[in-house]
Design a protein around this motif. Sequence first.
Motif, PDB file in Angstrom:
ATOM      1  N   ARG A  22      20.878  35.554  36.078  1.00  0.00           N
ATOM      2  CA  ARG A  22      20.050  35.262  37.249  1.00  0.00           C
ATOM      3  C   ARG A  22      18.592  35.035  36.854  1.00  0.00           C
ATOM      4  NH1 ARG A  22      19.326  39.092  40.280  1.00  0.00           N
ATOM      5  NH2 ARG A  22      20.492  40.805  39.324  1.00  0.00           N
ATOM      6  N   ALA A  23      18.110  35.807  35.866  1.00  0.00           N
ATOM      7  CA  ALA A  23      16.726  35.618  35.411  1.00  0.00           C
ATOM      8  C   ALA A  23      16.546  34.240  34.778  1.00  0.00           C
ATOM      9  CB  ALA A  23      16.360  36.723  34.424  1.00  0.00           C
ATOM     10  N   LEU A  24      17.480  33.840  33.944  1.00  0.00           N
ATOM     11  CA  LEU A  24      17.396  32.517  33.322  1.00  0.00           C
ATOM     12  C   LEU A  24      17.395  31.416  34.378  1.00  0.00           C
ATOM     13  CD1 LEU A  24      19.775  32.969  30.265  1.00  0.00           C
ATOM     14  CD2 LEU A  24      17.356  32.322  30.153  1.00  0.00           C
ATOM     15  N   ALA A  25      18.265  31.554  35.363  1.00  0.00           N
ATOM     16  CA  ALA A  25      18.330  30.536  36.411  1.00  0.00           C
ATOM     17  C   ALA A  25      17.030  30.467  37.203  1.00  0.00           C
ATOM     18  CB  ALA A  25      19.508  30.829  37.342  1.00  0.00           C
ATOM     19  N   SER A  26      16.402  31.612  37.425  1.00  0.00           N
ATOM     20  CA  SER A  26      15.188  31.646  38.245  1.00  0.00           C
ATOM     21  C   SER A  26      13.979  31.062  37.526  1.00  0.00           C
ATOM     22  CB  SER A  26      14.881  33.083  38.675  1.00  0.00           C
ATOM     23  OG  SER A  26      14.430  33.871  37.576  1.00  0.00           O
ATOM     24  N   PHE A  27      13.984  31.088  36.198  1.00  0.00           N
ATOM     25  CA  PHE A  27      12.841  30.593  35.441  1.00  0.00           C
ATOM     26  C   PHE A  27      12.730  29.077  35.471  1.00  0.00           C
ATOM     27  CE2 PHE A  27      12.831  34.540  32.491  1.00  0.00           C
ATOM     28  CZ  PHE A  27      12.111  35.242  33.434  1.00  0.00           C
ATOM     29  N   GLY A  28      13.824  28.390  35.739  1.00  0.00           N
ATOM     30  CA  GLY A  28      13.774  26.941  35.850  1.00  0.00           C
ATOM     31  C   GLY A  28      13.884  26.183  34.542  1.00  0.00           C
ATOM     32  N   TRP A  29      14.160  26.877  33.430  1.00  0.00           N
ATOM     33  CA  TRP A  29      14.335  26.182  32.148  1.00  0.00           C
ATOM     34  C   TRP A  29      15.691  25.500  32.128  1.00  0.00           C
ATOM     35  CZ3 TRP A  29      17.707  26.411  28.005  1.00  0.00           C
ATOM     36  CH2 TRP A  29      17.267  25.783  26.812  1.00  0.00           C
ATOM     37  N   ARG A  30      15.734  24.266  31.660  1.00  0.00           N
ATOM     38  CA  ARG A  30      16.983  23.514  31.631  1.00  0.00           C
ATOM     39  C   ARG A  30      17.143  22.800  30.295  1.00  0.00           C
ATOM     40  NH1 ARG A  30      17.227  26.352  35.302  1.00  0.00           N
ATOM     41  NH2 ARG A  30      17.393  25.886  37.524  1.00  0.00           N
ATOM     42  N   HIS A  70      39.470  19.558  35.612  1.00  0.00           N
ATOM     43  CA  HIS A  70      39.088  18.925  34.356  1.00  0.00           C
ATOM     44  C   HIS A  70      37.788  18.139  34.551  1.00  0.00           C
ATOM     45  CE1 HIS A  70      39.785  16.921  30.460  1.00  0.00           C
ATOM     46  NE2 HIS A  70      39.267  15.867  31.045  1.00  0.00           N
ATOM     47  N   GLY A  71      36.821  18.362  33.658  1.00  0.00           N
ATOM     48  CA  GLY A  71      35.570  17.614  33.751  1.00  0.00           C
ATOM     49  C   GLY A  71      34.352  18.514  33.752  1.00  0.00           C
ATOM     50  N   PRO A  72      33.214  17.992  34.226  1.00  0.00           N
ATOM     51  CA  PRO A  72      31.963  18.762  34.180  1.00  0.00           C
ATOM     52  C   PRO A  72      32.010  20.011  35.053  1.00  0.00           C
ATOM     53  CG  PRO A  72      31.539  16.423  34.577  1.00  0.00           C
ATOM     54  CD  PRO A  72      33.008  16.630  34.749  1.00  0.00           C
ATOM     55  N   ILE A  73      31.272  21.017  34.616  1.00  0.00           N
ATOM     56  CA  ILE A  73      31.057  22.243  35.383  1.00  0.00           C
ATOM     57  C   ILE A  73      29.559  22.328  35.673  1.00  0.00           C
ATOM     58  CG2 ILE A  73      31.218  24.758  35.396  1.00  0.00           C
ATOM     59  CD1 ILE A  73      33.477  24.531  33.368  1.00  0.00           C
ATOM     60  N   GLU A  74      29.204  22.314  36.927  1.00  0.00           N
ATOM     61  CA  GLU A  74      27.777  22.311  37.285  1.00  0.00           C
ATOM     62  C   GLU A  74      27.159  23.685  37.035  1.00  0.00           C
ATOM     63  OE1 GLU A  74      26.257  19.561  37.836  1.00  0.00           O
ATOM     64  OE2 GLU A  74      28.164  18.461  37.774  1.00  0.00           O
ATOM     65  N   ARG A  75      25.861  23.685  36.793  1.00  0.00           N
ATOM     66  CA  ARG A  75      25.144  24.931  36.539  1.00  0.00           C
ATOM     67  C   ARG A  75      25.347  25.921  37.682  1.00  0.00           C
ATOM     68  NH1 ARG A  75      20.316  24.688  37.116  1.00  0.00           N
ATOM     69  NH2 ARG A  75      19.951  22.540  37.721  1.00  0.00           N
ATOM     70  N   GLY A  76      25.599  27.165  37.302  1.00  0.00           N
ATOM     71  CA  GLY A  76      25.756  28.237  38.272  1.00  0.00           C
ATOM     72  C   GLY A  76      27.170  28.438  38.765  1.00  0.00           C
ATOM     73  N   LEU A 103      24.536  30.349  29.252  1.00  0.00           N
ATOM     74  CA  LEU A 103      24.671  28.901  29.115  1.00  0.00           C
ATOM     75  C   LEU A 103      24.844  28.242  30.473  1.00  0.00           C
ATOM     76  CD1 LEU A 103      27.089  28.870  26.053  1.00  0.00           C
ATOM     77  CD2 LEU A 103      24.732  28.013  26.052  1.00  0.00           C
ATOM     78  N   ASP A 104      25.654  28.844  31.312  1.00  0.00           N
ATOM     79  CA  ASP A 104      25.908  28.322  32.657  1.00  0.00           C
ATOM     80  C   ASP A 104      24.627  28.271  33.491  1.00  0.00           C
ATOM     81  OD1 ASP A 104      27.676  27.866  35.151  1.00  0.00           O
ATOM     82  OD2 ASP A 104      26.759  29.804  35.625  1.00  0.00           O
ATOM     83  N   ALA A 105      23.708  29.181  33.195  1.00  0.00           N
ATOM     84  CA  ALA A 105      22.470  29.242  33.977  1.00  0.00           C
ATOM     85  C   ALA A 105      21.509  28.110  33.637  1.00  0.00           C
ATOM     86  CB  ALA A 105      21.774  30.583  33.740  1.00  0.00           C
ATOM     87  N   VAL A 106      21.622  27.537  32.435  1.00  0.00           N
ATOM     88  CA  VAL A 106      20.622  26.562  32.001  1.00  0.00           C
ATOM     89  C   VAL A 106      21.204  25.183  31.697  1.00  0.00           C
ATOM     90  CG1 VAL A 106      19.170  28.390  31.056  1.00  0.00           C
ATOM     91  CG2 VAL A 106      20.770  27.202  29.545  1.00  0.00           C
ATOM     92  N   SER A 107      22.521  25.040  31.775  1.00  0.00           N
ATOM     93  CA  SER A 107      23.106  23.773  31.365  1.00  0.00           C
ATOM     94  C   SER A 107      24.440  23.534  32.061  1.00  0.00           C
ATOM     95  CB  SER A 107      23.333  23.766  29.846  1.00  0.00           C
ATOM     96  OG  SER A 107      24.110  22.660  29.452  1.00  0.00           O
TER      97      SER A 107
END
Length: 269
Positions: free
Chosen positions: A246-254, A145-151, A199-203
């Motif tokens: 993976r592409a979203l995660a690699s771009f660095g947008w958050r 229960h609680g936050p889920i970190e990106r990735g 969503l998981d890739a950017v937030s």
Amino acid sequence: MSAAVNRRVTVVTAVHGPSAPFLPEAYASLCAQELPDGWEWRWVIQEDGRTQDVRPHVPDDPRVAFHQGRHGRQGGPGVARTMALAHADGPYVKVLDADDRLTPGALARDLAALEADPSIGWATSRVLDLLPDGSTAGFPGDPAHGPIERGAVLDFWKANGFRAQVHPATLLVRRDLLLALGGWMALPASEDTGLLLALDAVSRGWFSAEVGLLYRKWAGQETGQAPHADPVERGARMAVVDARARALASFGWRLPGNADGSDGRRERL
């Protein structure tokens, strides 16, 4: 955005003829939700196509808007949900499939998580399968229960046969983030999983360990049909879902406010 709209959750439902008879149960579960003072929900029901089968099951309630596809064109549930965004206002969008039911308190718990932390872009909750005999069944593997970190969702999904540990049918998401990612993926199935992993890739996300959804199992559901499990198509769907994440995660947008060392501002692609 008016003060009223700024405190609104838009509930989005894609529906087709076979699932329409379940709409009254989904509506009852929505009416049972209690939101904080000043907050309200609006329900946007979008038919995938245009038939005479759905409208008789749409509740007569000013909080409910029903829309149909033009010229009978069908695109699947992802297209229907994305089209429904044309009628969604307010800061949050909640998914409710036509054949599912929310549990009491689910909407308020999701809302509280996102309102309390701007770095949380989306929320999910525990699910129970609702079986044809009315009984329910859970399954193991829920996160804490609680936050889920990106990735974290992508890592689990890849390590466990392309099954995520949180269910996209329970999603509450910030509307601007949902629009920035283009809505649901243009896939014949797994379009909601594709959105979840994007969503998981950017937030960062949130998981509520309290049951938030009864996920109906029945003979007519799309995920129970043979084409859904076709290995060639499934492999292609999983490949593009993975590549997008993976592409979203690699771009660095958050999402602004995410703990990524960028001082909370959006980064350019």
